[in-house]
Enzyme design. Structure first.
Site, PDB file in Angstrom:
ATOM      1  CB  SER A  67     -41.863 -23.993 -63.152  1.00  0.00           C
ATOM      2  OG  SER A  67     -41.321 -25.155 -63.493  1.00  0.00           O
TER       3      SER A  67
HETATM    4  N1  SAH Z   1     -42.575 -27.027 -67.917  1.00  0.00           N
HETATM    5  C1  SAH Z   1     -43.567 -27.125 -66.994  1.00  0.00           C
HETATM    6  C2  SAH Z   1     -43.028 -27.634 -65.764  1.00  0.00           C
HETATM    7  C3  SAH Z   1     -43.815 -29.136 -65.386  1.00  0.00           C
HETATM    8  S1  SAH Z   1     -43.343 -29.983 -64.242  1.00  0.00           S
HETATM    9  C4  SAH Z   1     -44.321 -26.159 -66.769  1.00  0.00           C
HETATM   10  O1  SAH Z   1     -44.120 -24.826 -67.250  1.00  0.00           O
HETATM   11  O2  SAH Z   1     -45.587 -26.202 -66.296  1.00  0.00           O
HETATM   12  C5  SAH Z   1     -42.130 -31.031 -64.804  1.00  0.00           C
HETATM   13  C6  SAH Z   1     -42.895 -31.876 -65.808  1.00  0.00           C
HETATM   14  O3  SAH Z   1     -41.976 -32.833 -66.387  1.00  0.00           O
HETATM   15  C7  SAH Z   1     -43.929 -32.697 -65.490  1.00  0.00           C
HETATM   16  O4  SAH Z   1     -45.206 -32.542 -66.159  1.00  0.00           O
HETATM   17  C8  SAH Z   1     -43.410 -34.175 -65.439  1.00  0.00           C
HETATM   18  O5  SAH Z   1     -44.455 -35.402 -65.910  1.00  0.00           O
HETATM   19  C9  SAH Z   1     -42.500 -34.288 -66.700  1.00  0.00           C
HETATM   20  N2  SAH Z   1     -41.501 -35.178 -66.775  1.00  0.00           N
HETATM   21  C10 SAH Z   1     -40.852 -35.714 -65.894  1.00  0.00           C
HETATM   22  N3  SAH Z   1     -40.025 -36.526 -66.238  1.00  0.00           N
HETATM   23  C11 SAH Z   1     -40.060 -36.622 -67.544  1.00  0.00           C
HETATM   24  C12 SAH Z   1     -39.273 -37.305 -68.598  1.00  0.00           C
HETATM   25  N4  SAH Z   1     -38.538 -38.327 -68.686  1.00  0.00           N
HETATM   26  N5  SAH Z   1     -39.824 -37.087 -69.980  1.00  0.00           N
HETATM   27  C13 SAH Z   1     -40.640 -36.265 -70.237  1.00  0.00           C
HETATM   28  N6  SAH Z   1     -41.271 -35.328 -69.396  1.00  0.00           N
HETATM   29  C14 SAH Z   1     -40.976 -35.764 -67.966  1.00  0.00           C
END
Ligand code: SAH
Length: 218
Positions: A67
């Site tokens: 993010s």
């Molecule tokens: N908090 C992260 C943001 C990553 S983007 C950071 O600081 O880098 C969002 C993430 O959510 C992705 O890795 C994606 O695989 C995950 N995601 C999407 N749907 C999900 C679900 N149902 N359960 C767990 N993770 C999920």
């Protein structure tokens, strides 16, 4: 291993990022302090070393993103983190957001549905520094019923709706911060759980996240 050096240059760029976040309206000093402490470039491929402190999202593995710092700061500020808060994060991704929360003294339970990303967390470079950060492979829509209830829940992917099981796993008076899908953008929502199991909602700015998908992958 150049990737894991935190040089004066990196530290300087991080300070500048803090100024950018202040200019954009982030006021919680504890949030700014945590972001100023954590070397974001460690959470990215070394190809991004030079630009890791720009206020931008970047690609990580499995077609996901880390993010944007403003988004991390914004969601963290809305959570009003206190030391020892029990926090559930949906979407571990790069582990950056989870580390910011752990740095603020909360107990973090973070779930990732992409096996490739979850497997990376086994080698998390700051494992020793943050024993208060625990990783889970699973579907965030299910939450972690055996570890709840939580003081705070943060979803870091675009949720098509607020997952009911997560509302159940929130303590009364607790907050959930979630970007709710509205097509190309999501509105940031903060839900507060109230005594009868219901909740109130506040709406904030629009953001753009990768989708929250169902089930596990891998
Ligand atoms: N908090 C992260 C943001 C990553 S983007 C950071 O600081 O880098 C969002 C993430 O959510 C992705 O890795 C994606 O695989 C995950 N995601 C999407 N749907 C999900 C679900 N149902 N359960 C767990 N993770 C999920």
């Amino acid at each position: 291993m150049r990737k894991y050096e935190d040089t004066y240059r990196h530290k300087g760029l991080r300070k500048k990022l803090i100024d950018v976040l202040r200019d954009k309206g982030i006021t919680d000093e504890n949030v700014l302090k945590a972001i100023n402490t954590i070397p974001r470039h460690y959470f990215l491929d070394s190809a991004f070393d030079e630009i890791a402190y720009e206020d931008r999202a970047f690609p990580i593995a499995a077609e996901q993103t880390i993010s944007q710092p403003y988004t991390v700061a914004y969601q963290t500020q809305l959570l009003q983190i206190k030391p020892f808060d029990k926090v559930l994060e949906i979407g571990t991704g790069s582990i950056y957001q989870a580390t910011v929360l752990a740095e603020m003294g909360a107990k973090i339970f973070t779930i990732e549905r992409q096996k490739e990303l979850f497997d990376k967390s086994k080698h998390f470079i700051f494992k020793k520094e943050y024993p208060n950060l625990k990783f889970f492979y699973g579907d965030g829509y299910e939450g972690l019923p055996t570890y709840g209830p939580f003081d705070k829940i943060i979803i870091t992917a675009a949720a098509p709706f607020i997952p009911p099981k997560l509302i159940e796993q929130l303590k009364v008076g607790g907050f959930m911060v979630v970007p709710v899908d509205e097509g190309a953008h999501q509105r940031m929502v903060r839900l507060t759980k109230i005594a009868d199991g219901g909740y109130t909602e506040e709406t904030f700015e629009n953001f753009s996240f990768v989708p929250m998908l169902t089930g596990k992958n891998g």
